[in-house]
Design an enzyme around this catalytic site. Sequence first.
Site, PDB file in Angstrom:
ATOM      1  N   ILE A  83      -5.331  -0.786  -4.293  1.00 22.16           N
ATOM      2  CA  ILE A  83      -6.064  -1.292  -3.135  1.00 22.16           C
ATOM      3  C   ILE A  83      -5.361  -2.540  -2.613  1.00 22.16           C
ATOM      4  CG2 ILE A  83      -8.322  -2.074  -2.291  1.00 22.16           C
ATOM      5  CD1 ILE A  83      -8.363   0.674  -3.585  1.00 22.16           C
ATOM      6  N   GLY A 104     -13.586   3.545   3.345  1.00 22.25           N
ATOM      7  CA  GLY A 104     -12.282   2.996   2.995  1.00 22.25           C
ATOM      8  C   GLY A 104     -12.192   2.747   1.507  1.00 22.25           C
ATOM      9  N   GLU A 105     -11.395   1.733   1.101  1.00 27.96           N
ATOM     10  CA  GLU A 105     -11.190   1.405  -0.321  1.00 27.96           C
ATOM     11  C   GLU A 105     -10.458   2.500  -1.082  1.00 27.96           C
ATOM     12  OE1 GLU A 105     -14.902   0.709  -2.358  1.00 27.96           O
ATOM     13  OE2 GLU A 105     -15.599  -0.798  -0.939  1.00 27.96           O
ATOM     14  N   GLY A 106     -10.015   3.538  -0.394  1.00 24.74           N
ATOM     15  CA  GLY A 106      -9.452   4.684  -1.100  1.00 24.74           C
ATOM     16  C   GLY A 106     -10.503   5.627  -1.640  1.00 24.74           C
ATOM     17  N   GLU A 162      -7.695   0.434   1.000  1.00 29.25           N
ATOM     18  CA  GLU A 162      -7.609  -0.856   1.699  1.00 29.25           C
ATOM     19  C   GLU A 162      -8.975  -1.488   1.888  1.00 29.25           C
ATOM     20  OE1 GLU A 162      -9.473  -0.466   4.575  1.00 29.25           O
ATOM     21  OE2 GLU A 162      -9.460   1.680   4.046  1.00 29.25           O
TER      22      GLU A 162
END
Lengths: 316, 316
Positions: free
Chosen positions: A51, A283-285, A143
């Site tokens: 991240i 998000g954050e993967g 991200e």
Amino acid sequence: PDTDAAAAAADRNGQLTKPPAALGRLEDLAQWYAGWRGNGRPALENPQVVIFAGNHGVAAKGVSAFPPEVTVQMVANFEHGGAAINQLSKAFGAKMDVHAIDLDRPTGDFTETPAMDDADVLAALLTGWNAVDPQADLLVTGEMGIGNTTAAAAIAHALYGGTAQDWVGRGTGVDDAGLTLKAQVVADGVARHKGGDGLDTLARLGGREIAAMAGAILRARVEGIPVILDGFICCSAAACLQAVAPDALDHCVAGHVSAESAHPALLAKLGKEPLLSLGLRLGEGSGAALAIGVLKGAVACHSGMATFAEAGVSAG
Amino acid sequence: PDTDAAAAAADRNGQLTKPPAALGRLEDLAQWYAGWRGNGRPALENPQVVIFAGNHGVAAKGVSAFPPEVTVQMVANFEHGGAAINQLSKAFGAKMDVHAIDLDRPTGDFTETPAMDDADVLAALLTGWNAVDPQADLLVTGEMGIGNTTAAAAIAHALYGGTAQDWVGRGTGVDDAGLTLKAQVVADGVARHKGGDGLDTLARLGGREIAAMAGAILRARVEGIPVILDGFICCSAAACLQAVAPDALDHCVAGHVSAESAHPALLAKLGKEPLLSLGLRLGEGSGAALAIGVLKGAVACHSGMATFAEAGVSAG
């Protein structure tokens, strides 16, 4: 990819105890994975989730439903194990690393200046490059960065044209007025920074976490590490690479299609069919991490199943 | 379901460190799971996969691309760990049990007689009922039975009308002539056995493995064990229950939509939106087992994430 390994995997796939093609996309995934790993009967045991976090000058324009300090707060949440991506990484046996990049120094507001100069974008690309564990056998890049759906929309608009409205969405949850403002900000930025190649676009309109994802995706290719792409922002980073080299994303699959409104169009531009469609937009993967399970299942079937001959099953 | 637990889960969901609804369907899944488990912050640690196998009199009509002896051969493959479902069960931490039901005594050919009499269908329902581990916290029911997409199509045609062509598909891979034959067989069976309720339909047109899946799904409801439904055949078993009681499947989610042509229509009749769409058409519980990963991810996020207050993150 290793064509011998891919051929060996295709040969093995044809002998497994199932009707032809009955595992659908799992069969394609396993063979793609085998090719990039250089092994016709691979294992998937060491996935890595990385991240990257960055702050965006354009956030000062009021394009997000959350204030900019949430970026650093969420980095602390990642480090303490409290975010969604921590739970998903653990659930799918992935190691997870977090890189906060110069959070106290937001990028430039791209409606006024380039987001990053050459030194900045190079540093961010290298942060991404160096973040990849060469021993990993799968990579997810994620991200965090308040304002980064605006940067991602600007990248997509610059690379693919259309209107700014085509590429903006509600991100973490802006209202109608926020969405209109966001489109104007994206239009202004793209008008100011038009032209240049994919890396110029990344520097002028992107952000440090977006550049870092691009660097990590590139490094993964060199190391033969397959990548699962996450949502709209991750795909905007990937798009900058593909704009430079059309085959730059052959080692990547799309983990999911998110609820961010322009993600389906961006995936279509990348030529990627998502594995999951569950309405995520975090998000954050997170969407890509969830898709680790699908890829693990595909590889487990491919490498663990018996052949018709081994099992003494009539082949029909 | 436990409405207090569901309310506690909804309350917790609203406090987690993410924008509202940013985890999409994962949020709905976690709250549904919490309600059925009677725990607002549940764990998912003991999934069970149960596979039932049966043989079908109607297979003698030549409705499958594989010969009937493949049923017993595949049971041996399950027992020796060589099938797809073995790999998927292991990948997602599920214990797996196999029940072969009277394989040397195929059901009656439903174009001539009822597939099962009352004693037969009751025995199969009980096999399913008794196969469920009350300590499991999630159930996947799968099947093996050469000819069973024909039985499933007959059930769907009997319950929902339309034409036999609407409900037949290629199963393990019949050609055009096989598909035409299959539609005729289904039409003949349904014409012979029309009328009756869902359990009558199950007995007259189904099979032992289909009845066993119905028994297991019913037992899971009584035990408060959520169920992930698999493909066309599993859903035909579920449809017989729903025909008897409209809310009989409230404890079930659809794991995937398969490549069997009538599965989307059958899911629509059940009112279930699939979690995955990856072109699988293997049976064995494979698509549902793959979806265990999605549900595990959902529950892990719900129960493991920090709240805004715990993490000190601004709530926007």
